[in-house]
Design an enzyme around this catalytic site. Structure first.
Site, short mmCIF file in Angstrom:
data_model
loop_
_atom_site.label_atom_id
_atom_site.label_comp_id
_atom_site.label_asym_id
_atom_site.label_seq_id
_atom_site.Cartn_x
_atom_site.Cartn_y
_atom_site.Cartn_z
N ASP A 78 29.06 41.05 77.53
CA ASP A 78 29.71 39.77 77.31
C ASP A 78 30.09 39.75 75.83
O ASP A 78 29.27 39.45 74.97
CB ASP A 78 28.76 38.62 77.64
CG ASP A 78 29.41 37.25 77.43
OD1 ASP A 78 30.61 37.11 77.72
OD2 ASP A 78 28.71 36.33 76.95
N ASP A 110 24.63 34.28 76.58
CA ASP A 110 25.37 35.55 76.44
C ASP A 110 24.66 36.68 77.21
O ASP A 110 25.31 37.51 77.84
CB ASP A 110 25.47 35.95 74.96
CG ASP A 110 25.99 34.82 74.10
OD1 ASP A 110 27.19 34.56 74.14
OD2 ASP A 110 25.15 34.19 73.42
N GLU A 162 33.53 41.66 80.09
CA GLU A 162 34.25 40.43 80.44
C GLU A 162 35.67 40.52 79.89
O GLU A 162 35.88 40.82 78.71
CB GLU A 162 33.56 39.20 79.87
CG GLU A 162 34.25 37.92 80.31
CD GLU A 162 33.53 36.68 79.83
OE1 GLU A 162 33.96 36.11 78.81
OE2 GLU A 162 32.53 36.30 80.48
#
Length: 188
Positions: free
Chosen positions: A7, A141, A68
């Site tokens: 992430d 996160d 991501e």
């Protein structure tokens, strides 16, 4: 299959490693956050994050890296840092010839919760349940990185990834070869 979920973020970059196969139990291997100091120059921040990602790749030897996919945000500075870290993660994986896939936030939410519009708290709760964790993964996160790994195991293609064979379609020789390659990556 072992997947490292990333992430991306310049201050906090979530990292999560999950083992599993589609339709089978999942297991968390590791979760954490790579950080950099907001007072540093951006090149030094990127270098520091990159070193931490490299350490995770070295230690956990994933079969794939799920990042991501960066999407447009109101804050240009935030999206730039996020995109730069995403690029670093992809390059670090490419150096090791580890396949990379990009998954959108809504794709990840849908894979983990069943809804592409799920709230962060719902994602954390479902990640906790799916991985049978005693506590909610924190910070957000880190939970998002685990969710990315879960999403990739269940939906392996992603934006960049090529379609993959079903796990059962490999011959015994192909499975042995894949295991040997993974072991070799772990040894360095």
């Amino acid at each position: 299959m072992r997947v490292l979920g990333v992430d991306p973020g310049l201050t906090r970059c979530g990292l999560g490693v999950v083992d599993g196969l589609p339709g089978r139990r999942l297991a968390m291997v590791a979760v954490g956050v790579a950080t950099s100091d907001a007072l540093w120059d951006v090149d030094q921040r990127l270098l520091h994050i990159e070193k931490q990602i490299e350490e995770w790749l070295e230690e956990h030897a994933p079969d794939a890296v799920a990042v991501e996919r960066v999407f447009a945000q109101q804050n240009l500075r935030t999206v730039m840092g996020t995109a730069q870290v995403a690029g670093i993660a992809m390059v670090a994986a490419a150096r090791r010839r580890i396949p990379v896939a990009l998954h959108t936030p809504s794709e990840v939410k849908a894979a983990v919760t069943g809804s592409g519009r799920a709230e962060k708290a719902q994602v954390q709760t479902m990640v906790q349940r799916l991985l049978r964790l005693e506590e909610l993964p924190r910070p957000a996160d880190a939970a998002d990185a685990l969710a990315l790994a879960v999403c990739h195991i269940w939906r392996p293609a992603g934006t960049l990834g090529a379609p993959q064979r079903a796990p059962g379609s490999l011959t015994p020789a192909q499975r042995a070869w894949a295991s040997a390659e993974q072991a070799a990556r772990r040894r360095g």
